[in-house]
Write an enzyme that holds these catalytic residues in place. Structure first.
Site, PDB file in Angstrom:
ATOM      1  N   LYS A 114       0.843  -1.095  -0.007  1.00  0.00           N
ATOM      2  CA  LYS A 114       0.004   0.138  -0.104  1.00  0.00           C
ATOM      3  C   LYS A 114       0.895   1.247   0.049  1.00  0.00           C
ATOM      4  CE  LYS A 114      -4.550  -1.363   1.924  1.00  0.00           C
ATOM      5  NZ  LYS A 114      -5.636  -1.283   2.841  1.00  0.00           N
ATOM      6  N   LYS A 206      -4.905  -9.985  -7.166  1.00  0.00           N
ATOM      7  CA  LYS A 206      -6.248 -10.098  -6.342  1.00  0.00           C
ATOM      8  C   LYS A 206      -7.312  -9.079  -6.686  1.00  0.00           C
ATOM      9  CE  LYS A 206      -5.920  -8.143  -2.094  1.00  0.00           C
ATOM     10  NZ  LYS A 206      -5.735  -7.528  -0.665  1.00  0.00           N
ATOM     11  N   LYS A 209     -10.643  -3.438  -4.418  1.00  0.00           N
ATOM     12  CA  LYS A 209     -11.616  -2.185  -4.430  1.00  0.00           C
ATOM     13  C   LYS A 209     -10.733  -1.114  -5.382  1.00  0.00           C
ATOM     14  CE  LYS A 209     -13.754  -2.956   0.111  1.00  0.00           C
ATOM     15  NZ  LYS A 209     -13.655  -2.621   1.428  1.00  0.00           N
TER      16      LYS A 209
HETATM   17  P1  AMP Z   1     -11.153  -4.732   3.173  1.00  0.00           P
HETATM   18  O1  AMP Z   1     -12.087  -4.527   1.912  1.00  0.00           O
HETATM   19  O2  AMP Z   1      -9.807  -4.911   2.662  1.00  0.00           O
HETATM   20  O3  AMP Z   1     -11.574  -4.310   4.338  1.00  0.00           O
HETATM   21  O4  AMP Z   1     -11.385  -6.637   3.266  1.00  0.00           O
HETATM   22  C1  AMP Z   1     -12.620  -7.115   3.817  1.00  0.00           C
HETATM   23  C2  AMP Z   1     -12.440  -8.493   3.857  1.00  0.00           C
HETATM   24  O5  AMP Z   1     -12.493  -9.086   2.698  1.00  0.00           O
HETATM   25  C3  AMP Z   1     -11.056  -9.139   4.616  1.00  0.00           C
HETATM   26  O6  AMP Z   1     -11.468 -10.492   5.278  1.00  0.00           O
HETATM   27  C4  AMP Z   1     -10.362  -9.546   3.286  1.00  0.00           C
HETATM   28  O7  AMP Z   1      -9.415 -10.591   3.578  1.00  0.00           O
HETATM   29  C5  AMP Z   1     -11.391  -9.964   2.281  1.00  0.00           C
HETATM   30  N1  AMP Z   1     -10.874 -10.017   0.904  1.00  0.00           N
HETATM   31  C6  AMP Z   1     -10.677  -8.803   0.422  1.00  0.00           C
HETATM   32  N2  AMP Z   1     -10.324  -9.196  -0.931  1.00  0.00           N
HETATM   33  C7  AMP Z   1     -10.461 -10.293  -1.264  1.00  0.00           C
HETATM   34  C8  AMP Z   1     -10.168 -11.012  -2.531  1.00  0.00           C
HETATM   35  N3  AMP Z   1      -9.732 -10.654  -3.328  1.00  0.00           N
HETATM   36  N4  AMP Z   1     -10.413 -12.524  -2.104  1.00  0.00           N
HETATM   37  C9  AMP Z   1     -10.999 -12.958  -0.982  1.00  0.00           C
HETATM   38  N5  AMP Z   1     -11.036 -12.168   0.102  1.00  0.00           N
HETATM   39  C10 AMP Z   1     -10.772 -11.010   0.088  1.00  0.00           C
END
Ligand code: AMP
Ligand code: TRP
Length: 344
Positions: A114, A206, A209
């Site tokens: 990041k 991956k 967002k």
């Molecule tokens: P975040 O949007 O970073 O707050 O992620 C929220 C949750 O979604 C966390 O548990 C991440 O590990 C999961 N997550 C985010 N991106 C992915 C992805 N591409 N595949 C699987 N899990 C994800």
């Protein structure tokens, strides 16, 4: 000491929730409700470790909350709230900043990714992010944490923080009658066919967002036509689907789409290949479109309905925060005693 079993997890209100968040995290949040007391947090304090437009953040916070509810999280039986409403997160994070070591944080790959090349210009908050995450979990002395694969390293650090706190303060913990250990070592729950959902444009990246291309991800608010279009345009390779799961290893795009199908259908990859092995991608994608629309369509529709009523969402968050605070205050009072802070 046996700890009360409790689930905690958090999602950042930064941009659209996508299929990766859904399959990697939220689907599990929903399932765990039958087994544990659960606390699900919209982590707005984590979000501002990178710049967030203050006119946009409340909308994003409500949208993640709406997604939780639309997916089937019950805010009455369990707790749903936004992090900044419970001050214990920041307080405990400070104590943990004094427990965690620079060397531990220096190893965090998410910070490196990041912060990018211009590390000098990253916020101190982004660097200390894992301490706050440890505080989120341990403020409730949670024992189980459902997350996607990308959070594994942060969970290991959380366990290290809990362990070091328990060791450093062992005498005080026992002295105050809290037994041998004050914090549990929380277990990550990272299972199933979609712990790491990849970009639809590049099977080695991956789904995220922050990807510039909206075609790289399926957002929970995408309508049926958009979902169909994104899946039809998803990158594939020229070969038919294999019958054997092992052959997916060298074919990241095929692996990803099969994993998504399996997760949405509640089946294993092997089972899905049993049905589609030998099929062309066109046929498989058509089935994946139908399944995705059937599963995600109603969630998107419900989210759109819920976000029309921000006062209701805010009341859910306020109620959740109030109940979270009761547990948080209990932990913080104990932590203050253990550390040696005077309180009345
Ligand atoms: P975040 O949007 O970073 O707050 O992620 C929220 C949750 O979604 C966390 O548990 C991440 O590990 C999961 N997550 C985010 N991106 C992915 C992805 N591409 N595949 C699987 N899990 C994800
Ligand atoms: N760091 C997590 C992410 O980016 C979000 C998060 C913050 C979290 N606090 C947490 C996840 C506590 C689980 C438990 O996805």
């Amino acid at each position: 000491m046996a700890f009360k079993q409790r689930v905690f997890s958090g999602v950042q209100p930064t941009g659209n929730l996508h299929l990766g968040n859904y399959l990697g995290a939220v689907v599990k949040f929903v399932a765990l409700q039958d087994l544990y007391d659960c606390i699900y947090c919209v982590v707005d304090m984590h979000a501002i470790t990178v710049w967030q437009d203050p006119t946009e953040l409340p909308r994003a916070t409500r949208e993640v909350t709406a997604a939780f509810l639309a997916c089937g999280i019950d805010p009455k039986k369990h707790i749903v709230f936004n992090q900044s409403q419970v001050t214990g997160h920041a307080e405990l994070a400070w104590v943990f900043n004094c427990v965690a070591r620079l060397g531990w944080l220096n190893r965090m790959t998410q910070f490196k990714e990041k912060a990018g090349k211009d590390r000098e210009n990253a916020s101190v908050g982004l660097y200390a992010y894992p301490s706050l995450m440890a505080a989120d979990i341990l403020l409730y002395r949670a024992t189980h944490v459902p997350v996607g694969e990308d959070q594994k390293q942060h969970l290991e650090l959380t366990r290290d923080v809990a362990q070091k706190f328990n060791n450093d303060y062992a005498a005080s913990i026992t002295g105050h009658g809290f037994g041998e250990a004050f914090f549990p070592l929380p277990e990550p729950l990272i299972q199933g066919p979609a712990t790491r959902v990849m970009s639809l444009r590049d099977g080695t990246k991956k789904m995220s967002k922050s990807d510039a291309s909206d075609y790289s991800r399926i957002n929970l608010t995408d309508d049926a036509d958009t979902i169909a279009q994104k899946i039809r345009k998803a990158k594939t390779d020229p070969h038919p689907l294999p019958a054997d799961e092992k052959e997916l290893a060298a074919r990241p795009e095929a692996d990803n789409l099969v994993g998504i199908y399996a997760a949405l259908a509640g089946r294993t990859r092997a089972d899905v290949l049993g049905e589609f092995g030998g099929a062309q991608f066109s046929a498989f994608k058509a089935a994946l479109v139908d399944l995705s629309v059937a599963k995600l369509g109603p969630i998107g529709a419900e989210m759109k309905k819920l976000v029309q009523d921000p006062a209701y969402i805010d009341s859910v968050l306020a109620d959740g925060a109030e109940r979270a605070r009761v547990i948080a205050d209990e932990t913080m009072n104990a932590v203050k005693d253990i550390v040696g802070f005077i309180r009345h």
